[in-house]
Design a protein around this motif. Sequence first.
Motif, PDB file in Angstrom:
ATOM      1  N   THR A  29      38.244  30.386  42.081  1.00 51.23           N
ATOM      2  CA  THR A  29      38.179  29.636  43.339  1.00 51.23           C
ATOM      3  C   THR A  29      38.087  30.554  44.550  1.00 51.23           C
ATOM      4  O   THR A  29      37.918  30.082  45.672  1.00 51.23           O
ATOM      5  CB  THR A  29      39.389  28.697  43.508  1.00 51.23           C
ATOM      6  OG1 THR A  29      40.587  29.451  43.428  1.00 51.23           O
ATOM      7  CG2 THR A  29      39.392  27.613  42.445  1.00 51.23           C
ATOM      8  N   VAL A  30      38.192  31.873  44.334  1.00 46.76           N
ATOM      9  CA  VAL A  30      38.027  32.842  45.424  1.00 46.76           C
ATOM     10  C   VAL A  30      37.077  33.926  44.937  1.00 46.76           C
ATOM     11  O   VAL A  30      37.268  34.479  43.854  1.00 46.76           O
ATOM     12  CB  VAL A  30      39.381  33.470  45.842  1.00 46.76           C
ATOM     13  CG1 VAL A  30      39.171  34.575  46.872  1.00 46.76           C
ATOM     14  CG2 VAL A  30      40.329  32.407  46.388  1.00 46.76           C
ATOM     15  N   TRP A  31      36.067  34.217  45.745  1.00 43.16           N
ATOM     16  CA  TRP A  31      35.117  35.279  45.435  1.00 43.16           C
ATOM     17  C   TRP A  31      35.208  36.326  46.536  1.00 43.16           C
ATOM     18  O   TRP A  31      35.118  35.999  47.722  1.00 43.16           O
ATOM     19  CB  TRP A  31      33.689  34.745  45.385  1.00 43.16           C
ATOM     20  CG  TRP A  31      33.424  33.862  44.209  1.00 43.16           C
ATOM     21  CD1 TRP A  31      32.852  34.239  43.019  1.00 43.16           C
ATOM     22  CD2 TRP A  31      33.701  32.463  44.083  1.00 43.16           C
ATOM     23  NE1 TRP A  31      32.776  33.150  42.180  1.00 43.16           N
ATOM     24  CE2 TRP A  31      33.294  32.050  42.808  1.00 43.16           C
ATOM     25  CE3 TRP A  31      34.281  31.517  44.923  1.00 43.16           C
ATOM     26  CZ2 TRP A  31      33.414  30.754  42.352  1.00 43.16           C
ATOM     27  CZ3 TRP A  31      34.418  30.224  44.475  1.00 43.16           C
ATOM     28  CH2 TRP A  31      33.982  29.846  43.201  1.00 43.16           C
ATOM     29  N   VAL A  32      35.360  37.590  46.138  1.00 39.69           N
ATOM     30  CA  VAL A  32      35.414  38.696  47.092  1.00 39.69           C
ATOM     31  C   VAL A  32      34.062  39.390  47.052  1.00 39.69           C
ATOM     32  O   VAL A  32      33.639  39.876  45.997  1.00 39.69           O
ATOM     33  CB  VAL A  32      36.544  39.691  46.738  1.00 39.69           C
ATOM     34  CG1 VAL A  32      36.603  40.803  47.785  1.00 39.69           C
ATOM     35  CG2 VAL A  32      37.882  38.964  46.648  1.00 39.69           C
ATOM     36  N   GLY A  33      33.396  39.426  48.205  1.00 35.62           N
ATOM     37  CA  GLY A  33      32.071  40.030  48.285  1.00 35.62           C
ATOM     38  C   GLY A  33      32.035  41.203  49.239  1.00 35.62           C
ATOM     39  O   GLY A  33      33.019  41.915  49.418  1.00 35.62           O
ATOM     40  N   LYS A  34      30.896  41.369  49.910  1.00 37.14           N
ATOM     41  CA  LYS A  34      30.679  42.540  50.752  1.00 37.14           C
ATOM     42  C   LYS A  34      31.613  42.609  51.950  1.00 37.14           C
ATOM     43  O   LYS A  34      31.818  43.687  52.502  1.00 37.14           O
ATOM     44  CB  LYS A  34      29.223  42.586  51.223  1.00 37.14           C
ATOM     45  CG  LYS A  34      28.828  41.432  52.130  1.00 37.14           C
ATOM     46  CD  LYS A  34      27.369  41.498  52.493  1.00 37.14           C
ATOM     47  CE  LYS A  34      27.004  40.294  53.342  1.00 37.14           C
ATOM     48  NZ  LYS A  34      25.591  40.252  53.644  1.00 37.14           N
ATOM     49  N   ASN A  35      32.212  41.479  52.353  1.00 36.83           N
ATOM     50  CA  ASN A  35      33.136  41.502  53.486  1.00 36.83           C
ATOM     51  C   ASN A  35      34.546  41.928  53.089  1.00 36.83           C
ATOM     52  O   ASN A  35      35.423  42.044  53.936  1.00 36.83           O
ATOM     53  CB  ASN A  35      33.163  40.140  54.185  1.00 36.83           C
ATOM     54  CG  ASN A  35      31.831  39.824  54.834  1.00 36.83           C
ATOM     55  OD1 ASN A  35      31.142  40.714  55.325  1.00 36.83           O
ATOM     56  ND2 ASN A  35      31.448  38.567  54.826  1.00 36.83           N
ATOM     57  N   GLY A  36      34.765  42.120  51.801  1.00 36.10           N
ATOM     58  CA  GLY A  36      36.017  42.678  51.316  1.00 36.10           C
ATOM     59  C   GLY A  36      37.175  41.700  51.276  1.00 36.10           C
ATOM     60  O   GLY A  36      37.027  40.500  51.508  1.00 36.10           O
TER      61      GLY A  36
END
Length: 77
Positions: A11-18
Amino acid sequence: MSDPMHDLDVTVWVGKNGIDAVSEELSEQLDDRDAVKVKFLRAARAEGDTEVLAGDLAEAANGTVLDTRGHTAVIQR
């Protein structure tokens, strides 16, 4: 015994924004449920490995890391 890594949906994705971009969202989700499954996308992993990122994110959301496998972690409060 059930396996939280297998039983939960991401339910949480960590991408390029950290992790800073999702720490508040994770904290809010932890207010409503026992554990949250987090996926660290390739762009986020440039900042470090999954275990380190999961620990930093859990700390930012006042949680603890229950388990990590591959690029996924389960965080609980």
